[in-house]
Write a protein that holds these residues in place. Structure first.
Motif, PDB file in Angstrom:
ATOM      1  N   GLY A 106       0.943  -1.139   0.040  1.00 11.30           N
ATOM      2  CA  GLY A 106       0.044   0.129  -0.015  1.00 11.30           C
ATOM      3  C   GLY A 106       0.807   1.303   0.022  1.00 11.30           C
ATOM      4  O   GLY A 106       1.830   1.264   0.039  1.00 11.30           O
ATOM      5  N   ARG A 107       0.191   2.274  -0.029  1.00 14.66           N
ATOM      6  CA  ARG A 107       0.916   3.758  -0.233  1.00 14.66           C
ATOM      7  C   ARG A 107       1.212   4.062   1.045  1.00 14.66           C
ATOM      8  O   ARG A 107       0.793   3.843   2.309  1.00 14.66           O
ATOM      9  CB  ARG A 107      -0.367   4.732  -0.630  1.00 14.66           C
ATOM     10  N   LEU A 108       2.361   4.946   1.157  1.00 11.92           N
ATOM     11  CA  LEU A 108       2.970   5.619   2.301  1.00 11.92           C
ATOM     12  C   LEU A 108       3.252   7.063   2.008  1.00 11.92           C
ATOM     13  O   LEU A 108       3.655   7.406   0.739  1.00 11.92           O
ATOM     14  CB  LEU A 108       4.196   4.939   2.747  1.00 11.92           C
ATOM     15  N   CYS A 109       2.686   7.813   2.858  1.00 12.02           N
ATOM     16  CA  CYS A 109       2.873   9.316   2.686  1.00 12.02           C
ATOM     17  C   CYS A 109       4.088   9.659   3.651  1.00 12.02           C
ATOM     18  O   CYS A 109       4.229   9.355   4.802  1.00 12.02           O
ATOM     19  CB  CYS A 109       1.627  10.177   3.158  1.00 12.02           C
ATOM     20  N   GLY A 110       5.047  10.619   3.277  1.00  8.91           N
ATOM     21  CA  GLY A 110       6.067  11.121   3.925  1.00  8.91           C
ATOM     22  C   GLY A 110       6.337  12.515   3.826  1.00  8.91           C
ATOM     23  O   GLY A 110       5.869  13.067   2.892  1.00  8.91           O
ATOM     24  N   GLU A 111       7.181  12.950   4.816  1.00  3.34           N
ATOM     25  CA  GLU A 111       7.568  14.340   4.974  1.00  3.34           C
ATOM     26  C   GLU A 111       8.600  14.688   4.050  1.00  3.34           C
ATOM     27  O   GLU A 111       9.836  13.976   4.319  1.00  3.34           O
ATOM     28  CB  GLU A 111       7.507  14.669   6.449  1.00  3.34           C
ATOM     29  N   THR A 112       8.628  16.102   3.650  1.00  2.00           N
ATOM     30  CA  THR A 112       9.811  16.316   2.771  1.00  2.00           C
ATOM     31  C   THR A 112       9.523  18.033   2.766  1.00  2.00           C
ATOM     32  O   THR A 112       8.947  18.735   3.522  1.00  2.00           O
ATOM     33  CB  THR A 112       9.786  15.926   1.416  1.00  2.00           C
ATOM     34  N   VAL A 113      10.250  18.569   1.691  1.00  2.00           N
ATOM     35  CA  VAL A 113      10.216  20.016   1.643  1.00  2.00           C
ATOM     36  C   VAL A 113      10.094  20.264   0.191  1.00  2.00           C
ATOM     37  O   VAL A 113      10.433  19.486  -0.745  1.00  2.00           O
ATOM     38  CB  VAL A 113      11.666  20.728   2.135  1.00  2.00           C
ATOM     39  N   PHE A 150       4.269  17.214   1.994  1.00  3.73           N
ATOM     40  CA  PHE A 150       4.316  15.979   2.172  1.00  3.73           C
ATOM     41  C   PHE A 150       4.149  15.102   0.461  1.00  3.73           C
ATOM     42  O   PHE A 150       3.554  15.913  -0.297  1.00  3.73           O
ATOM     43  CB  PHE A 150       3.056  15.343   2.919  1.00  3.73           C
ATOM     44  N   VAL A 151       4.610  14.123   0.466  1.00  2.13           N
ATOM     45  CA  VAL A 151       4.473  13.216  -0.949  1.00  2.13           C
ATOM     46  C   VAL A 151       4.051  11.762  -0.535  1.00  2.13           C
ATOM     47  O   VAL A 151       4.484  11.371   0.304  1.00  2.13           O
ATOM     48  CB  VAL A 151       5.766  13.369  -1.554  1.00  2.13           C
ATOM     49  N   LEU A 152       3.684  10.754  -1.661  1.00  2.00           N
ATOM     50  CA  LEU A 152       3.619   9.756  -1.673  1.00  2.00           C
ATOM     51  C   LEU A 152       5.267   9.277  -1.573  1.00  2.00           C
ATOM     52  O   LEU A 152       5.808   9.698  -2.717  1.00  2.00           O
ATOM     53  CB  LEU A 152       2.850   9.032  -2.675  1.00  2.00           C
ATOM     54  N   THR A 153       5.575   8.236  -0.981  1.00  2.00           N
ATOM     55  CA  THR A 153       7.169   7.804  -1.153  1.00  2.00           C
ATOM     56  C   THR A 153       7.239   6.213  -0.802  1.00  2.00           C
ATOM     57  O   THR A 153       6.387   5.607  -0.542  1.00  2.00           O
ATOM     58  CB  THR A 153       7.854   8.734   0.007  1.00  2.00           C
ATOM     59  N   LEU A 154       8.388   6.097  -0.935  1.00  2.00           N
ATOM     60  CA  LEU A 154       8.863   4.523  -0.965  1.00  2.00           C
ATOM     61  C   LEU A 154       7.882   3.629  -1.725  1.00  2.00           C
ATOM     62  O   LEU A 154       7.591   2.655  -1.734  1.00  2.00           O
ATOM     63  CB  LEU A 154       8.637   3.898   0.529  1.00  2.00           C
TER      64      LEU A 154
END
Lengths: 447, 121, 523
Positions: free
Chosen positions: A290-297, A305-309
């Motif tokens: 499934g999807r994972l949302c992660g923090e970035t700049v 925030f973006v979908l990541t991995l």
């Protein structure tokens, strides 16, 4: 047609720009044998009033839970959802947006997912949670597949209190890829039976608490035994409201938590859509589905925030993906997040306590009915009782008297030999009057 | 240094070959964000997938250019995957392999042949 | 290594200079910079008023939770502001065209929402006595009838939760059908190179290995390659039709004939059913199984990523293997059969708990009844007309991947027209955001370089389509005219500038923590 903006004049002009004589010119690639003249054999279009009238008539044939004393649970629970929740999830920008693949113009959805993941991780006592699964049952099946990938073993031991629909769903997923499932026969208070079934080939044990009979179990000893054998521990929670009162799975040694989140923010909906919660230990992150949302700049250094991995997922990894899941339960997870942030820890503990208190009142009331035996030793808001006759007939008779009096275990597993077992639930919506009504009608039916 | 059509490079010292992916491959991937390297002791046949390299939008298997046994995986890459972009044919190496037959390495392309191969793509 | 052609910048590049003064608070216009709920300080607050329970949990002993959980609370006005502010950072179909190819972002009628919220549908428990939910079961039966009639297929499994779950259901039925014939040698599924990622992922999920079928120069399945790869080891072919290049597979009847002659089944990915609904029945094309994304063709909302629903229609050959539950009707009303016994001993099991996505069934049926058979046919025709109109208006400037002949419901362009401009597909898409448009699907299908896949759907007016085309033509002019700065730094006007996806993946931070800079994810 109210949903179609093009006028006949528009269509003619557009065909002209395209250089086509008629709409049929655009369907030339359809083989002649499959071309149809006219419409399929279904009713013609209908106005809003007509559709509403017809569907309302169907809805009126159903007994809504809120209209009668109601005691059903077994994986789907009636809780009070604040009005704010349904208002916000119907905002256009949440309701009618797509998966947040363009993060610059989807920060609303993405920040909510980040909040959701944090809430789920904290609630379950795990390190990482994903952005949701279809429901608790498919989350459980996916957890078993993940455990098999991590351990490179091909056997899953399912506890005697695992919800039979979760057993069925897990078997479907596991057997398709050659993972063996060991079931131990439905029992009210025997989660620890899984310990004896663990061997060197065991990828995971799947333990539910509170289990389908309502029994709450401390998983710690089971986890120790599983870990000693190199197996992972999957804790399943079908009533997530229980985590406002009961110990979190993480503190008891869970490696993966698969839960049904419907209780927070989501209506009964006759079984769906619901929201699967999936959380795990940090070291397992890259094997999660499934999807994972992660923090970035962003380019100016502002938080975003973006979908990541995403290399775990089907749209990149294709046949080597950790799962085939794409669409998940986005809007249901939004409802979960809003409801949970209205409750807060304080409100969650309070509503959980009310659930437990009401269930104890229900227990006292039903215990006093002749022939009724309470089976569940420790429970949150749900427990099993043994009746002097088959539960399915009792429930039908109760329904005729205007009480939705729980779920017969035979409805979930007709082969378990537990036809006289009834699962009953009380939540914060249950009133003393409801309980009294149930008690007196049950006494009538059993007499 | 020798090269494969799958864009791995091999550099031999005695019977130990250091293996990585070429600059061309690293550039094609974009920013590398994750690398999984093999543990020491793993036996490899030629063509076995022995490592994984990922960018944000792509994932690739890395294949063993020759048969042998892994002596060491480049553990530094897990903490600093960007090394693969910064120095693909140096400190961005993936693994050291004890080569079963050193002559197998000589059979691979040399720099000129690989450059010609890239030009043909 | 296995080479990839999708590596592209995932870190902001180009100009980050602003000619406008930066705001002092991070706000933009009326959009405030919004904190996370964990930063709003509500650790001892709740927005829900409840009676204080007389809690006696003594029988639970050590099972009672004592440590803090870490869930902040918000009062109702705070919650309302927080989520409404967040909502304003999203694009939505209610705001403008949402031209994502393969996604069918059409208008979501609010009647559907109203119907799904009728207490008789939303407030019924999946396991209350069937005598008390006759209307709900009847609704499932009616939906099944519409889906079977529209597809010309004899059976449907309603319970799959989304498209990929439907694919899984279809392949499991195919697996069961081969097993029932004692044919255990079929271990391969064939997919075109242009397939959705879910197709190979699902095949692998069922334990099949995947073999790719080549594509012809005109964007269709290569029949010769298909024929060569079909054999006694092939369980099924998975073909999307119309395909992911937006083209109808002209040889579809031959494709299904070849598959069947080789003893394989034909799974059709129904993601693009919107192009043909009411006009072409997949049952007439030789399909054995096809999922229908109710959240695409039948207008149930995408909700920022779900929930969907993926009922699967099945041929006579596969119908006996459909999973529980299903509906039967008789003189004593409707019955939901929940166990694979007696009347259907071959059913392969269960896809999920309960009966699937009832809330989506109501919405989809409400939509179908509104359109009717005539309206649905018009849906397909207008969807195809709109896509071809966009293709016609743009093709002088942008390069269609398959210029010959009409497209179906989506128009596919490659990036050859950007050659030499220094602007990539990604840059172009991000610049669209500044003009007020959501980008099209990019870099998919994989078979087309720098792909741009545009699906307008039928719910766009000619005025909206013209605005969209005018904007794209203006941008194309800027790209070809050397105005690259507009593209490299884009978007400039969105709530955020380009995000650093590289950083997100290298140092994953997947939840909020109180320690500044703490990272909580795996290496």
């Amino acid at each position: 047609m109210r949903y179609l903006p093009l006028s006949a004049d528009d269509r003619a002009q557009m065909l002209d720009v395209i250089g086509a004589k008629s709409i049929d010119d655009l369907f030339v690639d359809v083989p002649a044998a499959a071309r149809r003249s006219g419409t399929v054999d279904l009713p013609a279009h209908a106005g809003e009033l007509e559709v509403e009238r017809e569907l309302a008539a169907l809805a009126a044939k159903n007994t809504a839970a809120g209209s009668v004393p109601f005691f059903c649970g077994a994986g789907a629970y009636k809780h009070h959802v604040p009005a704010t929740v349904d208002h916000i999830i119907q905002r256009s920008e949440f309701l009618t947006s797509y998966t947040p693949y363009q993060p610059e113009i989807a920060q609303g959805t993405l920040q909510v997912l980040f909040e959701f993941q944090t809430q789920v991780a904290n609630l379950t006592g795990m390190d990482v949670a994903n952005a949701s699964m279809y429901d608790g049952s498919t989350a459980t099946g996916e957890a078993v597949l993940m455990a098999a990938r991590v351990t490179r073993r091909k056997k899953a031991v399912l506890s005697p209190g695992l919800h039979p629909h979760y057993v069925g769903t897990t078997e479907t997923l596991a057997h398709a890829v050659g993972i063996e499932t060991v079931t131990l026969g439905a029992k009210v208070d025997a989660e620890a039976d899984v310990i004896a079934a663990i061997d060197a080939d065991t990828a995971c044990v799947v333990v539910q608490t509170p289990n389908v009979f309502g029994t709450a179990t401390d998983v710690t000893k089971i986890a120790e035994a599983a870990h000693a054998a190199g197996a992972l521990v999957i804790v399943v929670v079908t009533e997530v409201m229980s985590l406002g009162l009961l110990k979190d799975p993480g503190s008891m040694g869970a490696d993966i938590v698969a839960a049904e989140g419907q209780s927070i923010g989501n209506a009964l909906n006759f079984g769906g859509p619901y929201v699967g919660l999936f959380a795990a230990k940090e070291k397992l992150t890259r094997q999660m589905p499934g999807r994972l949302c992660g923090e970035t700049v962003d380019a100016e250094g502002r938080r975003g925030f973006v979908l990541t991995l995403s290399t775990r997922e089907q749209h990149i990894r294709r046949d080597k993906a950790t799962s085939n899941i794409c669409t998940n339960s986005g809007l249901c997870s939004l409802a979960f997040t809003i409801h949970m942030s209205l409750l807060g820890e304080k409100g969650l503990r309070q509503v959980a306590a009310i659930n437990h208190a009401n269930a104890r009142k229900l227990k006292d009331a039903l215990s006093s009915v002749k022939g009724v035996e309470v089976l569940t030793p420790r429970f949150f808001n749900e427990f099993a009782v043994r009746l002097p006759k088959p539960a399915a007939g009792v429930v039908e008779a109760l329904a005729k008297k205007g009480v939705l009096g729980g779920v017969p275990f035979s409805r979930l597993d007709p082969k378990a030999g537990l036809d006289d077992v009834l699962l009953v639930t009380a939540t914060e919506v249950t009133t003393d009057a409801d309980i009294n009504e149930f008690k007196s009608k049950l006494a009538e039916v059993l007499s | 240094m020798r090269f494969t059509k799958d864009h791995e490079w091999v550099s031999v010292d005695g019977d130990v070959a250091t293996v990585g992916i070429t600059k061309y491959a690293a550039d094609a991937l974009g920013d590398v964000v994750f690398v999984e390297v093999p543990d020491a002791g793993k036996a490899l046949s030629k063509g076995d997938s022995f490592a994984v390299v990922e960018s944000v939008k792509a994932a690739s298997d890395v294949y063993a250019p020759v048969a042998g046994e892994v002596v060491e995986g480049n553990a530094a890459l897990s903490a600093a995957p960007e090394t693969v972009n910064a120095d693909p044919e140096g400190s961005g190496w993936f693994a050291k392999i004890r080569v079963a037959n050193v002559a197998d390495v000589d059979a691979l392309m040399d720099r000129a042949a690989y450059d010609a191969y890239l030009a043909s793509l | 290594m296995s080479m990839v052609n999708v590596g592209r910048p995932t870190r902001p590049e180009g100009s980050t200079t602003e000619t406008r003064p930066a705001t002092l608070t991070g706000g933009r216009g009326l959009l405030q910079d919004e904190a996370l709920i964990f930063e709003l300080g509500g650790w001892d607050k709740t927005g829900v008023d409840m009676p204080q329970p007389a809690l006696d949990a003594s029988d639970l002993g050590d099972l009672v939770r004592k440590d803090p959980i870490g869930l902040p609370g918000l009062s109702e006005p705070e919650a309302m502001r927080h989520y409404v502010r967040l909502s304003q950072k999203n694009h939505a179909i209610d705001l403008a065209l949402y031209p994502l190819g393969s996604c069918t972002m059409k208008h979501n009628p609010r009647l559907n929402e109203k119907m799904a919220r009728l207490p008789g549908f939303s407030d019924v428990h999946p396991l209350q006595p069937q005598s008390t939910v006759q209307g709900a079961i009847e609704l499932m039966d009616r939906l099944a009838h519409w889906l079977k009639t529209l597809t010309g297929m004899p059976a449907v499994a309603l319970s799959p939760k989304a498209g990929a779950n439907g694919e899984l259901c279809g392949l499991l039925a195919i697996h069961a059908a081969h097993d029932a014939k004692g044919d255990h040698a079929r271990r391969v599924v064939l997919c075109p190179t242009s397939a959705h990622g879910t197709n190979p992922a699902t095949a692998a999920f069922v334990g099949y290995s995947v073999r790719e079928i080549a594509q012809t120069e005109d964007g269709r399945v290569d029949l010769k390659d298909l024929e060569a790869k079909l054999g006694p080891d092939v369980a099924a072919i998975m073909v999307t039709n119309p395909n992911t290049c937006g083209l109808f597979e002209r040889d579809i009847m031959e494709i299904s004939r070849l598959a069947h002659a080789a003893g394989a089944y034909f799974y059709c990915d129904g993601a693009n059913f919107n192009a043909i609904v009411g006009r072409v029945r997949p049952g007439d094309l030789g399909v054995d199984a096809m999922h229908i994304n109710l959240h695409k063709t039948f207008s149930t909302p995408h909700g920022g990523g779900g929930p969907g629903a993926g009922p699967v229609v099945l041929s006579e050959a596969l119908a006996p293997f459909a999973p529980a539950p299903w509906v039967v009707s008789g003189s004593d009303g409707y019955k939901l059969v929940e166990f694979e016994e007696a009347e259907a001993a071959d059913a392969f099991g269960r896809m999920c708990a309960f009966h699937g996505q009832m809330g989506m069934y109501v919405r989809a049926l409400s939509y179908m009844m509104s359109h009717g058979s005539d309206g649905l046919k018009q849906v397909a025709e207008d969807a195809v007309l709109n896509a071809n109109y966009i293709k016609a208006r743009l093709q002088g400037v942008m390069s269609p991947a398959f210029p010959e002949g009409p497209c179906m419901h989506e128009a596919l362009f490659d990036d050859s027209w950007l050659e030499g401009t220094g602007v990539t597909t990604l840059d172009f898409a991000k610049a669209m955001i500044d003009e007020g448009f959501h980008p099209m699907t990019m870099y998919f299908p994989l078979v087309v370089h720098g792909a741009m896949l545009i699906e307008p759907t039928e719910t766009e007016s000619k005025f909206e389509l013209d605005r969209f085309c005018d904007a794209l033509l203006a941008l194309a002019g800027a790209a070809k005219g050397g105005d690259t700065e507009r593209f490299k730094g884009a978007p400039f006007y969105a709530p955020l500038r380009r995000l650093d996806e590289t950083r997100a993946a290298r140092q994953p931070k997947l939840r909020w923590t109180s320690e500044p800079g703490a990272n909580l994810a795996a290496e």
